[in-house]
Every structure is written in C-alpha cells, then in structure tokens.
Enzyme design. Structure first.
Site, PDB file in Angstrom:
ATOM      1  CG  ASP B 419      -1.739   1.584   1.601  1.00  0.00           C
ATOM      2  OD1 ASP B 419      -2.330   1.693  -0.129  1.00  0.00           O
ATOM      3  OD2 ASP B 419      -1.731   1.772   2.523  1.00  0.00           O
ATOM      4  CG  PHE B 561     -15.588  11.216  -1.126  1.00  0.00           C
ATOM      5  CD1 PHE B 561     -15.295  12.401  -1.547  1.00  0.00           C
ATOM      6  CD2 PHE B 561     -15.796  10.158  -0.933  1.00  0.00           C
ATOM      7  CE1 PHE B 561     -14.378  11.988  -2.385  1.00  0.00           C
ATOM      8  CE2 PHE B 561     -14.427   9.152  -1.882  1.00  0.00           C
ATOM      9  CZ  PHE B 561     -14.112  10.560  -2.096  1.00  0.00           C
ATOM     10  CB  THR B 695      -1.603   3.614  -4.689  1.00  0.00           C
ATOM     11  OG1 THR B 695      -2.019   5.469  -3.501  1.00  0.00           O
ATOM     12  CG2 THR B 695      -1.348   4.206  -5.882  1.00  0.00           C
ATOM     13  CG  ASP B 697      -2.441   8.807  -3.850  1.00  0.00           C
ATOM     14  OD1 ASP B 697      -3.711   9.078  -3.122  1.00  0.00           O
ATOM     15  OD2 ASP B 697      -1.164   8.767  -3.042  1.00  0.00           O
ATOM     16  NE  ARG B 783      -7.911   8.939  -9.353  1.00  0.00           N
ATOM     17  CZ  ARG B 783      -7.983   9.455  -7.668  1.00  0.00           C
ATOM     18  NH1 ARG B 783      -7.875   8.959  -6.878  1.00  0.00           N
ATOM     19  NH2 ARG B 783      -7.644  10.259  -7.623  1.00  0.00           N
ATOM     20  CG  ASN B 813      -7.344   0.856   2.383  1.00  0.00           C
ATOM     21  OD1 ASN B 813      -6.434   0.642   3.572  1.00  0.00           O
ATOM     22  ND2 ASN B 813      -6.794   2.375   1.490  1.00  0.00           N
TER      23      ASN B 813
END
Lengths: 341, 1165
Positions: B419, B561, B695, B697, B783, B813
């Site tokens: 991660d 969100f 990740t 991100d 993502r 996660n």
C-alpha cells in the site's frame, strides 16, 4: 537519554535474543579437508595393516560333518530315522595350533532369528520364577504344554536346543588320547550369573522344583539332568543351554562349544592326526542346512576377520587419493578464496 | 405488503462475497419481527420467534467437549490418523513391535498439541467472559436496569453512553439530541476512523427519556441477520394514538455491535441482532489457514514416503510367501506353528502379514516431524519479536508475530504488494502548497508564501509573508491596499473559507456538551481540539487553517463524498444570509463543472503538485440565488426522503447542484515518505522480489511518489495502461505494451495501471496483462479500490508459476489484500489496528521489511527446509536396515532393534540436535544477508526443498542405511567371534551395533550441516550421543521387572567390550560421511552458491582464519598460490586479515558488499 519506562516493549539486547550468540563457524573448505583427509587416510592405512596382520595370524580349521555326500563319514547318520548314531571325522594339523583354541559348532540355513521362534520363551521361567513353571506364558506356544503338563523350559528355542556332542582324540602312536573340552565360560558372564536363575531346590532336591512339569518335546533329558557330570551345570544354567538361548543374528552362525585349555593343550593343539567323534543327533537336512565344527584361536579382536583390515585399508587409501585429487583440483581450477574476495 | 427496500448502498465493501454465504442462520422466515421492549400484542396471531442470546462465543471448546472434540480435530490431521491406525493395528494383530512403540510417541504428540490448543482456548474463554459480562443498561419494567451484556435479548431497549461500544446491533430510537442523531466511529469494525452520523426515525426520536420509551409502541421488521456491514433493510411501525406510522429503516439507522458512540451523550436503541447473530460476529472469521510452501512440499514428501512404505510392505509380504511356498522354510522342525496359525485362512494371514510389515516399517513416516516443526515455528518466531532491529523506538513497538506458521514463507517471497499511504509514507499529511486563483503559494513555517513573488510583483522588496491568520483577520484593513491586491485577498479568503468549511471533519472538544448547533463549523475555539476526519487530507487541511474565523456559518446541507462523484460539497448560509456551496474533490471531478476562475493555470498547478508527489484537491464554490436555493432545497429533500431508488435520485440531485462552479484553487498536501523506503525497495529488488505499489491515489501523485521512493527509476521506461474506456482499447494497449517490452528488453520497464483499466484488463485479458506485468520490474497500480487490491494479489497468486506473494499495508482497506496474499504484513500505523489484527506479521515501519525478509526469512527457510529433509533422511536411515534384515530372517518381521530403541530414536536420541539446529542455524552472518540482498535469490523457488535435494537426501539415507547394515553384516556375517574370550554375539547385539552406528552417523551428519555452532549446538550434539550411550548402559544394565523379556540385558556393554566393534563403528561412520564431505568440498570450490561465497568472505573477514583458510593478498599468480597453499598446509602461514565492518552504515549499500577487505597484511606468507 530517556528513562527506561518509555520503552516498555523494547526487546532485551542480549546475545541470545539478538541471535548473536558466540559461535564457531567451521567451513568445509579444501584448506581444512585436504590435510584432514591425508591424516585420516594415513592413520587408517596404518590401522588397516595392523588389523589385517592380526587377522592373518589367526588360525581356523573348519570341518563339515553334515554328511550329505555319500563319501562323507557321517552320511550314514544323516538319515531321518536314525537315532543315536555316531560318526568320526579325521583331520591332521601340520603345525602347532596355538592356543587357547576355541571349538565351535556351526549351522547354516538355520533361522534362529525367525520372529515367532525368537519370542518363544518365557523369561520369567528362565529366571527361576516357579509360578511360571506351572503356567508358562503363551509366547511359548506351541511348546507351552505337552500332554497337559507345562513344559519347562518352554518354547521353541529351548525345544530346538542343539544336541550333537563331540569328543576330540589326538592319535598318539596309534592310540587315541582324548583332548578335553572346557565347557565353562562359553556363555556370557551376565547370562550365567544374573539373567538366568535356577529355581531354588525344594526339600534339598533340585529336581523336585520341576515337579509337575515336563521336559521339552525334543529333549531326551530333563533340564535338571543335562549334565550328569557337573551338578552346577544343570537346569537353566547349563552353559550349552545358555549359548543356545542367545539367538544368532543371521542364518549362518557358530556357537561356542568349548575351549581347549586343559593340561597338555594349554599351548594349543600340537601338530598331529586327530579324530573328532560326533554323536550325530541334530537333523538339519530337512531344511537344507549344514553342520560344521570350527577350531579357531582368537586375538584381542576376536576370531579371524578379514573385513575390518580390508575396510580400513580401502577407506584409508580412498581418503589419501581423494586428498590428492582435491589438491590437484584445488590448485588447478579454482581458488575461490581469491576470486570472490 | 411490506416491500423490501431494494436500494443497496453503494459503499465500498470488501468482505469476500463467499464469506456471507458461509453464515446461513437457520431461520425459516425471511424477516424477523421485533417488538420494542418485548411488548407483544395482546391480541391477534403472534408466533414468538426465537433469537440467539447476546453471548459472544469465540472459544472452540468447553470443559466437557474438550477431550472428544480436540481429539477429533487432531485425528483429522492425516499424519495423526495414520499413527492411530498403526497403533490400532498393533493392538489387534500379532505384530513385531508392541503397541507402546507407536502409542507412546502418538500420545506425546497429541498431548503436547492438546495442551497448546487448550491454553489458547482458555485465553479465548477469558476474553469472551470479559465481553459477555460487561455491564450494560437496559430499559426494563419502567426503569433503567444494569445487567450483563450477555443478558440482552432481542427487543430490549439498551442505553449506551458516550464512548461506550454498542453491546448488540441496535436500531437507534433516540439520542440526547432533539433530531435524534448520533455520531459513531466504526474503527474496530472496518477501520474507518471518521465519525459517522446515524439517525433515528422522527417518531421515536422524541422519546428521549425512559418513561417516554416505556410508552412507545413500535415494531421493527427487518431482514434476518447477514454479514454485510453496510446493508440493512427494515421498517419500523410506530403506533401513535392508535395510528400506525410506517418508516423505512436503512443502515443509517442501525448501530453495529463493536462500534463506539462518540460526541453524543447517550442514545437509546432497540436490539435487533444479538450475540452470534450480530453483524460483527458474523464477520468473525476463522483465520484462514495459510499453508506455507514448505508445508506443501512436506506433504508431498510424506506421500512419497507413504508410497515407499507401502512398496516395502507389499514387497516383503510377497517375498515372504514366495519363500514360504517351500515347506522346509515355512515350518522347519525347530519352529513349528501353533494350531491356530495352521488353521487360519491364507487370505487372513496374508493381510495380517502385510499389516505387520506396515507396522514394522511405519517409522519411515517421521511422527515427530510435525511436533518438531511446530515447536521450531513456535519457538523460532520469538526471534522476530525480540529483534531490536525491528523495534521502533518512537512508537515503542516491536515486531509482532500473529501466526508462526509462515516463518519460512518470509524467505520465499517473490512479489511484494504494498500500500502507499501509511505504508511507504508516514500518513502524516501536511499542507504544503496551494494555488489560489492561479497563484501558487507555499507553506513555510505556517505561513503562505506566494511563489515567484520576487519576480512579478512590484512590492518585491518586502517579502510578503502572509500568515493564514493574517489573511483571515485582515479583512477590515483591506481597503488600504491596492484594488488588485484586494481582489486577490478576497479570493484568498474565500478559498480558505472553503477549505475550512467544506469538510466532514468533526471536532471533539473537551466540553462538547455545549448547546451549539451540531454541524456548525464555527472555527473560533482555542481549546484543545481533536479532529476526526474520514481522510487524513481533510484533517491536514483543516488543521492548517485552524484559525480564528469569528463568523458563524450555518450548515444547511452536506453532499457527502462518494467514490463515483469523487467530490463532496457543503451548502452554507453565510452570516449575511447568502447561500453558498463549497465543493472540493479530485480535479477531474470538478474542473469540468467549473465555468469561471483560473481554470488553465490551476490545472497546470495541480499537475505540478502531483508531480511533486502531493495529494491534490480542487476547491470551487457556487453562489445560489434565493430561487435557486429553493429549488435545491426541494430536490434534496425529495431525494433524501425517497423510499425507492434513493441512491440514484440523490446522485441525480447532486449533479444538478454541483455545476456552474467558480474555481477557487487547489491544495497540495504532502505525505512524507517513511525513512529508508528507497533503500528497502532497492534491497527487495536486488533480492529478486518484484515490488508492486497499490494505491488509491491519482495517477500523477502515485507516479511521483513511486519515483521518489525509488520504486520507479529515472532510467526506467514507464509504460502506462490508464484511462482505458473499452475492452477493445485496453487489449490493444496491452498488446502495444507487450511489443514495446519485447523490442526493448535491455532497459527496465515500469508499468502504471489505474483501477478502471485494471478491471478491464482483468476481465478479459488476464493472460496478456500477466505477460506484460511479469516483464516489468516495477508495477504501480493507482486508483485502486480495496477489493481490487485483493484481486490483483489473487491474480498473481494463481498465475501458472504460483509465485509467493506478500502484501503489506496499514489500513482497513488493505485487509483483503493482506488476507489474500501468502504472507500478510500489517504496519502498525495510524489507521487503526485492523490491518495488524488480520496480518500474519506486524511491523512498525516499512523499512523493517528488509530485515524481516532478507534475514529472518532466509534463516527460517534454510532452517526449516533442512529440518524437513533431515527428518526424512534420518528415518530412512532408521528403517531401511530393518527392511534389509527381513531378507536374512525369512521375512518373519523380526525387528532389528529393540522396542525401546524403536520408540526413543525419534523422541530422544535424534530430536534435540535438529531442533536446536533449526532454531539457531545461521549460514551467513545477518549483516551479510542484509547487505547483500542478492543472497535471497539462492533460496528462491523453494530451492532447498526441490525434488532434486529431496532425492539427494533420500538416496543418502538409503546409502547410509546400506552401509550401516552391510558394514555390520560383514563384521558379524563371517560368523566369527568378536571378543577376546571367543564368545559369540546374538541378534540383539547385531541390531544394537547397527543402531549405535546409526545414531552417531545421523547426529554427525547434522553436525556437518551445521554452520553455526553455539554452545547449545555443542551441548545437544555431543550430549545426544552421550545420552545414547548412558541410556543404553542404564537400560541394558538392569533387569527390568515389568518387561517380559530381558533381551537387551548387558547387550550394549558386551558390544562395547569388543575391540572389533569399536573399530567397526569408526570405520562405518567414516565411510558414511566421507563421500558427503568430498561432495561438499567440491561443490563449494567448483560451484559455490553465492551464499557460500559470502561465507568465504565472511571467514576472510572474520578472526578465525587459522584453521580453515589462510588469508592472502589478492593478485598473486597461480604458482604462488600453490606455494601458498603448501605453506598453508605445512602451517607456516600467519594470516592477519583485518576486517572492516562498516558499522556506521550497516543497513544498505547497493549490491556491493559492505564487507570490504582492507589491504591484508600477510607478511609471513
């Protein structure tokens, strides 16, 4: 520095927990193995030579008396139905057979190491426990009872005890002079003195202790009258019995019958002609076995045994050869020490 | 009829789908009806339903069922069952060995395991009792009654106070707040630390007191329990003044057991699922049994040995009957059969003979293998926790071993999935840069400095250090500034407001009970504040603008969100009464909806931020006119209250609202890399381990972090598989990439995949994708959804090569990925303990991974692999002479060794040296292993346990057994006396000779394998041999009253009193070991493995040159080498090697060894 309390979970910094115990870290590299092998090799060759010579010096005289061949003197005894047969084998010694000489009988194809055979005995009986005289353990089956009487000593091993007897004569000027066998000390000391015990005599009579029991099926005499000449050599402490009860490891075996130590023969058997008188009782032809007797003297390492000497010589030489090969390879091909540093 | 609410909340949930299938409570009906406070209707047709009580049972046994159940569990293991069968066979038929020989070791093994499991279960009982006995308050008979947690029944109204955990799954009835909301955190369930708001139905929310609740008449109907944490469908029927009001219930009404009440004084809820039916309990997972590669090969070997065993037994049986065909062998006169033997049927005899052989040879399957392996793993794993190098001082945390079953797997890892956030990085977000209205600012010491001020602003002479506080506080003085600056400041202000207002961060003050509006973000508090945020980014942002905004804003709506929109918004009422929408989110989710603002500049800035590895967010706002707001209000209300398709309608409404935005700017938040991440990744790569970063991100951020942590090199050719929209396109791109890799195979490749493209690639083109991945030395997946992480791991795991995978992460996660991988490692980070709890090993920092794998993994693997091989070897040595002996005893199943020796061989005589070896062996010094990661490749692919080595050990075992047996046979087989007094030996002496030789050889063989001789090794090695001698003397020296035969009496002493026997023992041992030594030397010199090479180096560097190798300066010619060798042999060399450990930098130094030899002084050579 911070106080210790803040590092509650800090592992101990000891050699053990950090896997840093001092350790010897040997490495089998050519540098150490070559001299080692050379040393071992040379030492082994030395030992090998010594063992080989020792073994060579031991004399062995073997005589087969099974009597399978018609020409054999014991042929007439080898038939199945013949009882109380005696035969003689002659042999001569050209030189002094140095003493002390040990006299063995040998059987081949005889499986004393058969499992059911091996367990067929009652150690409680044999240690003189008379409660087991009347109720032998079931291991002894099928030689547990005979005619509803308990057998003592019970079991296959005792039942099949070797019962050929031997007399040795030296022919001196045409007359026979008996060479005495010393039947003492042929069994293990511990067997004779500790492991096997006779029952204590009942009313002073040794035989009475065996009351209510019967002798093994194949035996001609009862256990308490095996050796009429020596009262102490009877019962379970009969030396021949003890020798027989120690089962051989392999199907071809020898058992010690007696030593020739007495009087004139303390130096050994002198050169001359001998006659061995055999009272032939024990049947071996039914299972293809042979019988033989062996005269042998011993050294500190026992009887004649070429194996050890040869083995030491072979392994010793191999060690030396490998040391040389390694040296060559080591010198010619690779010096990993330097290549990888 | 009651219609089940069909809408499924689109939460990301990562519980494996098969998990929920596993729990299928036995309920006939699909729904359960819960009468609140158990007030059943007095009239009508009521069928009472039975529910589980509220006890949580994690223990496996009770006192009563422990023995039968534990025995059953243990005998399900194939090896134990096998020995049980052997034991029963021995009891039933006449076998060569007594049942004790296999019964005793079996009893020992079973007892040890039972004690261990019993202890563990006792701990679980204790934990259960603690949970079940916890005090709770329940509304009963008109008052609040304190009772124990286990007494809660379905239908009870439970009161929970602040910071308490919920004792059962409750439907929220009311809270101390008028509108019936409460905040909870579910950190212990799913690891999410943010506060979540849960709602009560308005009809019940008013019942805030016990008396009101007493009067409440309501019925809850809901689905039967299921494991999915995020799904709850039900309805509540409240009877008020004879009128039934029906309200739907969803997950937002349900308070899960295990969650914790926050920020709310107290709540009342009705228990709907209790005990083992609560969602938490349904998510209890029997820890998936991970089996290591070593264990798998061990089982294969066991099966092979079982084959050998059966073969030997069948062969012996057949030969026995072939032999017995002739009567003279079958029943010679001296060995007559009993009546019973004669009369039993041939087939029965055949079978019993076969079984007897099976019993005779059964020791070839090493019974103590499992015990030893288990002990080794259990004891060995302590070294991980004890390691100071794995201890993190700042957090005072040591490495933690949750399962010791996988120690050796640490040495086999081929893929590491890591991660990013919290694992590679600290997960400490810091606000770094922002772009406001097209101007970039940097945060320096709490102040924002516009970038490039010195260049393009007129007042460059005064460096403009604007603190955030200043910006906010200076509103009154702006008029004094130039108009241009004024607008700038206005923009800045708005931006900061947006950042500080648009979030879901909850503030927990020490005095929360104030009467303020629960959602009013009045940032005026100076007291110590604690922030709870769903994302660390938000927390960082809010903390950075933790300023004194004196104005009070009223929060009207939060548009939460969600991962599809990837943005969130708030609608506020400003003090002046304006309605304003602030929204923030990923730039791709906001920029398309903006209509004004410095869009282009901001986009450039966002990309720049991303390149620096900052996490970016874009902020925008929208002002509503009064009419607009009315419309918005109406739509939101409609969507929120919709009973059907609420999700879709909300999404629709949100997209209606979040448009025509005005761009304010962007923020860049930095997540600092952990220390030594780069070195660790580099070390792993050198060790031949492929590192994948997974990740959530965005692409650019992920790539830049990847670059900065050394995962991607500057020299790497980076391939991209991103933003693939269609299947076809994706395949095309994959093929293109594969081609590029093929064309250009010199350079290293790195691959970037994003979540969407990945799912496309995985759906149809798995093979192609794998092909590309395998050729890339680094892969970065961005993502990623949590479930996708697990999918990627599973994909690799199940690929044809079946590589060993390791997953490392810190957050909830990552749990799915940690559980999926062969080895799961948790980082004890900031995001809760979820990952740690589900991991196999937990460490405090990513950098510890290097030592864990390269050193501990290497050690454990080598140790256990040797242990397994050695066990098989020593049992082959043990049993083969027995087999050979059958050829000499008419296949009568005569044992060669005494029963006591048979029993104790594995338990006493040969057990300790191998155990100690497997605990302490170190082939190479840990420093060397760590500094030369390439050594890890030496043990990759289970190389020490390959079939070749297994064959080597087995054949070696057979060879040795032949040498033992025939060596002894040659000695005894000439049937001469071996003693000076001419007496003869018997069969037990023969067996004891073989056994003695065997014990010594087998122990010395291990001594040859041992490279690290601590005093413990010396003690157990020589101690074992000594123990054998002492034991044998003792055993043979006494008439044992309870044994029915005294076969071994004085056998051993007699054996030792023979000189020949001594010579034979020596020569046989040497003969066995010397080919092995030669083989070792030749391999070491001609084909050294890199491990062996480094041993050499180590020995060079070490102090102990004297006996093994002398040290010479490099660069001599071959001749002088020979000369040196000869000199060395004569012993004239005086090596003086100086070694230099670079202690200052022991951790890492590329591939080059840190062990540099300083010029050696070898003056004498």
């Amino acid at each position: 520095m911070k106080s210790e309390g803040e590092f509650v979970n800090q592992p101990d910094n000891t050699a053990f927990t950090q896997q840093r115990l001092p350790a010897w870290q040997p490495m089998l590299s050519a540098g150490i193995v070559i001299p080692l092998f050379t040393l071992i090799g040379l030492a082994f060759i030395g030992i090998g030579v010594a063992l080989f010579i020792t073994s060579q010096n031991i004399k062995v005289q073997e005589l087969d008396y099974t009597g399978t061949a018609t020409s054999s003197p014991c042929f007439q005894c080898s038939g199945l139905s013949i009882q109380n047969c005696t035969c003689e084998r002659n042999f001569s010694l050209s030189e002094l057979f140095e003493g002390p000489v040990f006299f063995y009988y040998g059987l081949s194809n005889y499986y004393q190491n058969y499992r059911q055979y091996g367990v067929s005995k009652d150690d409680y009986q044999l240690s003189g426990d008379t409660t087991y005289f009347l109720k032998p353990q079931s291991y002894c089956s099928p030689y547990q009872y005979s005619n509803n009487k308990p057998i003592v000593p019970c079991g296959s091993i005792a039942n099949s005890m070797f019962n050929d007897t031997f007399r040795l004569y030296l022919l001196v000027n045409g007359s026979r002079k008996q060479v005495p066998f010393d039947g003492k000390g042929i069994a293990w000391w511990t067997d004779y003195n500790i492991k096997y015990r006779n029952p204590s005599p009942v009313n002073g009579s040794f035989a009475a202790a065996f009351d209510g029991t019967t002798k093994p099926v194949n035996w001609q005499k009862s256990a308490y009258e095996l050796d009429p000449t020596d009262q102490a050599n009877n019962g379970f402490l009969n030396q021949d019995f003890l020798v027989w009860m120690r089962r051989a490891a392999l199907p071809n075996f020898r058992k010690l019958y007696g030593r020739i130590t007495g009087g004139d023969y303390s130096q050994g058997l002198p050169a001359g002609n001998y006659t061995l008188q055999i009272s032939y009782n024990y049947p071996v032809l039914s299972f293809g076995g042979t019988k033989k007797v062996v005269f042998s003297n011993v050294s500190w390492m026992g009887g004649k045994n070429q194996f050890l000497g040869i083995a030491y010589l072979v392994i010793g030489s191999l060690c030396v050869v490998m040391a040389i090969v390694m040296l060559i390879v080591y010198a010619k091909y690779k010096f990993p020490d330097n290549d990888d540093a | 009829m009651f219609t089940l609410q069909a809408s499924l909340l689109k939460y990301v949930f990562w519980f494996r789908s098969d998990l929920s299938n596993g729990f299928d409570p036995p309920h006939q009906s699909d729904t359960r009806t819960v009468y609140i406070a158990n007030r059943f209707p007095q009239h009508g047709h009521y069928i009472p339903q039975r529910f589980a009580d509220n006890r949580i049972i994690s223990s496996k046994y009770t006192i009563w069922n422990f023995i039968p159940k534990n025995l059953f569990e243990q005998f399900r293991r194939i090896a134990n069952f096998y020995f049980l069968i052997i034991f029963l066979v021995q009891l039933m038929i006449d076998t060569p060995t007594s049942p004790v020989t296999s019964g005793l070791p079996l009893f020992f093994v079973i007892t040890v395991t039972a004690i261990k499991q019993g202890f563990e279960d006792w701990l679980r009982h204790k934990a259960d009792n603690e949970v079940n006995g916890a005090p709770v308050f329940v509304v009963r008979s008109g008052g609040l009654v304190q009772t124990r947690s286990k007494n809660i029944r379905v239908g009870d109204i439970v009161r929970v106070a602040k910071d308490e955990t919920f004792p059962a799954d409750l439907v929220l009835l009311s809270s101390d707040r008028a509108e019936g909301t409460c905040h909870i955190t579910t950190a212990s369930l799913d690891g999410e630390t943010n506060l979540k708001t849960h709602y009560a139905v308005p009809e019940t929310a008013v019942s805030q007191s016990v008396s009101q609740l007493e009067a409440l008449q309501a019925v809850v109907e809901c689905q039967q329990p299921e494991a999915d944490l995020y799904r709850f469908v039900g309805r509540i029927t409240v009877t008020q003044q004879g009128e039934e009001i029906v309200r739907p219930l969803g997950p937002e009404n349900l308070l899960l057991r295990g969650a914790r009440l926050k920020n709310t004084k107290e709540i009342f809820g009705v228990a709907v699922y209790t005990g083992m039916e609560s969602k938490m309990a349904l998510n209890y997972k029997c820890k998936s049994q991970k089996r290591s590669a070593v264990e798998k090969s061990m089982n294969t070997f066991l099966i092979i040995y079982l084959g050998i065993l059966l073969f030997e037994a069948i062969l012996s049986t057949i030969l026995k009957y072939a032999w017995q065909a002739e009567n003279k062998w079958d029943e010679p006169f001296y060995n007559e059969k009993t009546e019973q033997e004669r009369n039993s049927s041939k087939i029965l005899k055949f079978i019993s003979d076969f079984l007897a052989f099976l019993v005779l040879y059964n020791f070839i399957i090493p019974i103590s293998l499992y015990v030893t392996v288990e002990m080794q793993k259990f004891l060995g794993s302590f070294f991980i926790g004890w390691d100071l190098d794995l201890y993190h001082e700042e957090s005072d945390q040591r490495a933690q071993v949750n399962t010791s079953d996988l120690n050796e797997e640490l040495g086999q890892v081929e893929y590491v999935f890591t991660d990013k956030t919290g694992t590679l990085t600290e997960n400490e977000m810091q606000f770094r840069e922002c772009s406001i209205n097209g101007i970039k600012y940097q945060e320096i010491n709490g102040k924002l400095v516009p970038e490039g001020m010195t260049d393009d602003t007129p007042d460059a002479a005064v460096p403009r250090l604007v603190s955030l506080r200043e910006i906010c506080g200076n509103r009154g003085h702006t008029s004094a500034r130039t108009p241009g600056r004024e607008t700038r400041i206005r923009e800045e202000e708005l931006f900061l407001k947006a950042v500080s207002l648009c979030h879901t961060v909850q503030i927990s003050y020490d005095q929360t009970d104030g009467p303020g509006e629960p959602f009013s973000h009045a940032n005026g508090f100076t007291t110590q504040m604690e922030y709870y945020a769903s994302s660390p980014d938000e927390k960082a942002l809010v903390e950075s603008v933790n300023t004194q905004l004196s104005a009070l804003y009223k929060l009207l709506h939060v548009l939460e969100f969600d991962p599809n929109r990837r943005r969130m918004s708030v609608i506020l009422q400003t003090p002046s009464g304006q309605k304003i929408l602030f929204t923030k989110g990923a730039e791709s989710a906001i920029l398309p909806y903006t209509k004004s603002g410095e869009i282009e500049k901001t986009r450039v800035h966002v990309d720049e931020f991303a390149l620096k590895g900052l996490r970016t967010l874009v902020v925008a706002y929208r002002l509503f006119s009064a009419e607009e707001y009315k419309e918005v209000e109406r739509r939101i209300h409609e969507a929120r209250t919709a009973l059907q398709q609420r999700e879709e309608r909300l999404a629709e409404t949100f997209s209606f609202i979040e448009k025509d935005l005005e761009l304010l700017g962007a923020t860049g938040v930095e997540d600092k890399l952990q220390e030594k991440v780069q070195e660790t990744i580099e070390a792993l790569r050198l060790a031949g381990i492929k590192v994948w970063v997974l990740t959530g991100d965005k692409h650019e951020t992920a790539v830049s972090v990847s670059l900065s942590c050394g995962h991607f090199h500057r020299t790497m050719n980076i391939l991209e598989l991103v933003q693939q929209k269609s299947d076809h396109e994706c395949a095309e791109q994959l093929r293109r990439l594969a081609r590029r890799i093929k064309e250009d195979h010199v350079i290293q490749h790195g691959l970037v995949v994003d979540g969407a493209s990945l799912s496309l690639a995985l759906r149809e083109h798995e093979k192609l994708f794998m092909e590309v991945c395998k050729n890339c030395s680094a892969v970065l997946c961005c993502r990623m959804a949590p479930l996708q992480k697990a999918k990627v791991v599973r994909l690799l795991k199940t690929s044809p090569e079946k590589p060993i995978t390791l997953a490392i992460g810190d957050g909830a996660n990552d749990v799915s990925m940690i559980q999926e991988a062969h080895v799961g490692i948790g980082i004890m980070g900031k995001e809760g303990r979820q990952a740690v709890r589900n991991s196999d090993y937990a460490i405090a920092r990513f950098k510890f991974l290097a030592k864990l794998l390269l050193v501990h993994g290497h050690f454990y693997y080598v140790r256990i692999a040797t242990l397994v091989q050695y066990f098989f070897y020593k049992n082959v040595c043990f049993i083969t002479p027995q087999f050979l002996y059958q050829f000499f005893c008419l296949f009568s199943q005569q044992t060669l060794y005494d029963s006591v020796y048979l029993t104790l061989y594995n338990i006493c005589f040969t057990s300790l040296p191998i155990l100690v070896y497997s605990l302490f062996e170190q082939l190479v010094h840990p420093h060397v292993l760590q500094s030369k990661p390439a050594l890890y490749r030496d043990i990759s692919k289970n190389s020490v346990l390959s079939f070749k080595t297994f064959l080597y050990w087995t054949i070696l075992g057979f060879c040795h057994a032949f040498i033992f047996f025939f060596g002894s046979y040659m000695l005894m087989g000439e049937d001469t006396s071996l003693m000076g007094n001419g007496q003869m030996f018997g069969n037990w002496t023969f067996g004891t000779l073989v056994f003695t030789v065997m014990v010594i050889t087998v122990t010395l063989k291990l001594a040859l394998e041992t490279h690290f001789w601590t005093w413990i090794n010396h003690f157990v090695t020589w101690g074992s041999i000594a123990f054998y001698f002492i034991f044998s003397l003792f055993y043979g020296g006494i008439i044992w009253p309870f044994l029915h035969t005294q076969d071994m009496y004085f056998v051993f002493v007699q054996l030792l009193s023979s000189g020949s026997a001594w010579f034979a023992i020596i020569i046989i041992i040497i003969t066995c070991l010397f080919p092995d030594v030669i083989k070792k030397v030749f391999y070491r010199h001609l084909q050294p493995t890199s491990t062996q090479k480094s041993q050499f180096i180590e020995a060079y560097a070490g102090v102990s040159c004297m006996d093994s190798v002398c040290c010479f300066p490099e660069g001599r010619g071959g001749c002088s080498r020979l000369a040196a060798l000869l000199e060395r042999l004569i012993g004239r060399c005086d090596p003086r090697a100086a070694r230099s450990w670079s202690d200052s930098d022991p951790f890492y130094s590329n591939d080059r060894s840190i062990l540099t030899l300083s010029p050696v002084e070898a003056t004498h050579c």
